[in-house]
Design a protein around this motif. Structure first.
Motif, PDB file in Angstrom:
ATOM      1  N   GLY A  77      10.898  -7.804   5.485  1.00 55.22           N
ATOM      2  CA  GLY A  77      10.442  -7.117   4.291  1.00 55.22           C
ATOM      3  C   GLY A  77      10.541  -8.031   3.086  1.00 55.22           C
ATOM      4  N   ILE A  78       9.481  -8.047   2.268  1.00 54.00           N
ATOM      5  CA  ILE A  78       9.517  -8.779   1.002  1.00 54.00           C
ATOM      6  C   ILE A  78       9.412  -7.739  -0.104  1.00 54.00           C
ATOM      7  N   VAL A  79      10.474  -7.607  -0.893  1.00 56.48           N
ATOM      8  CA  VAL A  79      10.535  -6.546  -1.899  1.00 56.48           C
ATOM      9  C   VAL A  79      10.699  -7.139  -3.299  1.00 56.48           C
ATOM     10  N   GLY A  80      10.318  -6.344  -4.280  1.00 54.90           N
ATOM     11  CA  GLY A  80      10.441  -6.756  -5.671  1.00 54.90           C
ATOM     12  C   GLY A  80       9.561  -5.870  -6.524  1.00 54.90           C
ATOM     13  N   GLU A  81       9.765  -5.958  -7.831  1.00 57.49           N
ATOM     14  CA  GLU A  81       8.965  -5.153  -8.747  1.00 57.49           C
ATOM     15  C   GLU A  81       7.508  -5.582  -8.709  1.00 57.49           C
ATOM     16  N   SER A  82       6.646  -4.766  -9.282  1.00 58.54           N
ATOM     17  CA  SER A  82       5.243  -5.124  -9.439  1.00 58.54           C
ATOM     18  C   SER A  82       5.157  -6.421 -10.246  1.00 58.54           C
ATOM     19  N   GLY A  83       4.357  -7.375  -9.745  1.00 56.41           N
ATOM     20  CA  GLY A  83       4.231  -8.656 -10.437  1.00 56.41           C
ATOM     21  C   GLY A  83       5.260  -9.691 -10.046  1.00 56.41           C
ATOM     22  N   SER A  84       6.075  -9.383  -9.020  1.00 53.62           N
ATOM     23  CA  SER A  84       7.129 -10.337  -8.617  1.00 53.62           C
ATOM     24  C   SER A  84       6.604 -11.447  -7.702  1.00 53.62           C
ATOM     25  N   GLU A 143       1.833  -3.322   1.012  1.00 55.04           N
ATOM     26  CA  GLU A 143       1.979  -1.985   0.403  1.00 55.04           C
ATOM     27  C   GLU A 143       1.134  -0.961   1.178  1.00 55.04           C
ATOM     28  N   ALA A 144       1.181  -1.063   2.507  1.00 50.59           N
ATOM     29  CA  ALA A 144       0.266  -0.296   3.355  1.00 50.59           C
ATOM     30  C   ALA A 144       0.485   1.217   3.324  1.00 50.59           C
ATOM     31  N   THR A 145       1.635   1.658   2.808  1.00 51.34           N
ATOM     32  CA  THR A 145       1.871   3.105   2.753  1.00 51.34           C
ATOM     33  C   THR A 145       1.986   3.638   1.323  1.00 51.34           C
ATOM     34  N   SER A 146       1.915   2.750   0.337  1.00 47.71           N
ATOM     35  CA  SER A 146       2.231   3.184  -1.037  1.00 47.71           C
ATOM     36  C   SER A 146       1.192   4.125  -1.635  1.00 47.71           C
ATOM     37  N   ALA A 147      -0.048   4.098  -1.116  1.00 46.28           N
ATOM     38  CA  ALA A 147      -1.079   4.990  -1.656  1.00 46.28           C
ATOM     39  C   ALA A 147      -1.088   6.354  -0.946  1.00 46.28           C
ATOM     40  N   LEU A 148      -0.172   6.549   0.005  1.00 45.14           N
ATOM     41  CA  LEU A 148      -0.146   7.776   0.809  1.00 45.14           C
ATOM     42  C   LEU A 148       0.966   8.701   0.339  1.00 45.14           C
ATOM     43  N   ASP A 149       0.794  10.013   0.592  1.00 44.95           N
ATOM     44  CA  ASP A 149       1.878  10.914   0.210  1.00 44.95           C
ATOM     45  C   ASP A 149       3.049  10.769   1.184  1.00 44.95           C
ATOM     46  N   VAL A 150       4.196  11.334   0.802  1.00 40.26           N
ATOM     47  CA  VAL A 150       5.461  11.063   1.513  1.00 40.26           C
ATOM     48  C   VAL A 150       5.391  11.433   2.995  1.00 40.26           C
ATOM     49  N   HIS A 208       7.691  -2.180  -2.145  1.00 35.62           N
ATOM     50  CA  HIS A 208       8.657  -1.983  -3.230  1.00 35.62           C
ATOM     51  C   HIS A 208       9.604  -0.826  -2.901  1.00 35.62           C
ATOM     52  N   ASP A 209       9.381  -0.194  -1.742  1.00 37.16           N
ATOM     53  CA  ASP A 209      10.146   0.996  -1.341  1.00 37.16           C
ATOM     54  C   ASP A 209      11.312   0.577  -0.431  1.00 37.16           C
ATOM     55  N   LEU A 210      12.517   0.553  -0.992  1.00 34.97           N
ATOM     56  CA  LEU A 210      13.680   0.075  -0.227  1.00 34.97           C
ATOM     57  C   LEU A 210      14.057   1.007   0.923  1.00 34.97           C
ATOM     58  N   ALA A 211      13.764   2.306   0.784  1.00 34.85           N
ATOM     59  CA  ALA A 211      14.058   3.244   1.881  1.00 34.85           C
ATOM     60  C   ALA A 211      13.192   2.912   3.098  1.00 34.85           C
ATOM     61  N   LEU A 212      11.941   2.560   2.832  1.00 36.87           N
ATOM     62  CA  LEU A 212      11.011   2.158   3.896  1.00 36.87           C
ATOM     63  C   LEU A 212      11.497   0.876   4.568  1.00 36.87           C
TER      64      LEU A 212
END
Length: 256
Positions: free
Chosen positions: A43-50, A177-184, A210-214
């Motif tokens: 996983g590669i995580v960080g804020e938008s624009g990181s 970000e393959a799931t970020s546009a989908l509902d929970v 960007h979703d640490l739970a995911l």
């Protein structure tokens, strides 16, 4: 006695990307290195624009690297083009954030999924059979092959996009970000599908997120990016339960 070398699928070394516009330049990624083993999820995580998506685009050769190198299955792919690059895409496929935009609206989902199979010389009949198998593997009925992108939900379209990515039997899926546009609820279903594919097919994943739970549910190791640099790396539990850097602590606190 000889010890077998780890089965490294992907290696990125000292990646750097500088974007230039006129006289201005901006460093989006600075000195990022990592490896991905067979059957592993990074996983590669960080804020938008990181710099997360910039890394994904460099690895998949959608943009050139300014410095550094990318190796796939031991072969340097940093500057390859044409026929060699097409061979790379048989090993490495990308699943994008907006599935609807990744399909041609004038063509059916089945047509989009089957395109790479037809290009590889598969007959029309075998392509139809394989396309239906891929849809079923991704939790959709064969009838979805005849539907157009606008006729299905976002979650169904993302499943079809995953089916299309699997058509060439790749070693790596890069999910940007393959799931970020989908509902929970749909996110959870797509995540379960990815976990199932990882276990069944021994696929390797690069999860840009960007979703640490995911990330905690799916990844084996994590890189935390801040302004294009790796500030921390480790297992998801280490990163979430024992963050060392202040930036990581803020990132964890913002979602938990």
């Amino acid at each position: 006695m000889e010890t077998s070398m780890p089965d490294t699928i992907l290696r990125a070394e000292h990646l750097k990307k500088v974007f230039t516009s006129g006289k201005k330049s901006f460093t989006a990624v600075e000195d990022v290195s990592f490896t991905l083993e067979r059957g592993e999820c990074l996983g590669i995580v960080g804020e938008s624009g990181s710099g997360k998506s910039t890394i994904a685009r460099m690895i998949t050769r959608l943009i050139e690297t300014t410095e550094g190198s990318v190796s796939l299955l031991g072969k340097d792919i940093t500057n390859i083009k044409g026929k060699e690059l097409r061979a790379v895409y048989r090993e490495m496929q990308m699943v994008f954030q907006m599935p609807m935009e990744s399909f041609d609206p004038r063509r059916t989902l089945g047509d989009g999924i089957g395109e790479s199979l037809r290009n590889a010389g598969m007959s029309r009949r075998d392509t139809k059979i394989k396309t239906e198998e891929l849809l079923e593997m991704c939790g959709l009925t064969p009838e979805f092959a005849a539907r157009y992108p606008h006729e299905v939900s976002g979650g169904q379209c993302q499943r079809a996009a995953i089916a299309r990515a699997l058509a060439v039997n790749p070693s790596i899926l890069i999910c940007d970000e393959a799931t970020s546009a989908l509902d929970v609820t749909v996110q959870k279903q797509v995540l379960e599908l990815l976990i199932n594919l990882k276990e069944k097919k021994n696929l390797s994943f690069l999860l840009i997120c960007h979703d640490l739970a995911l990330v905690q549910a799916f990844c084996d190791k994590v890189l935390v990016l801040c302004r294009g640099k790796v500030v921390e790396q480790g297992t998801p539990d280490d990163i979430i339960n024992h963050p060392k850097e202040e930036y990581t602590k803020i990132l964890v606190d913002s979602v938990l």
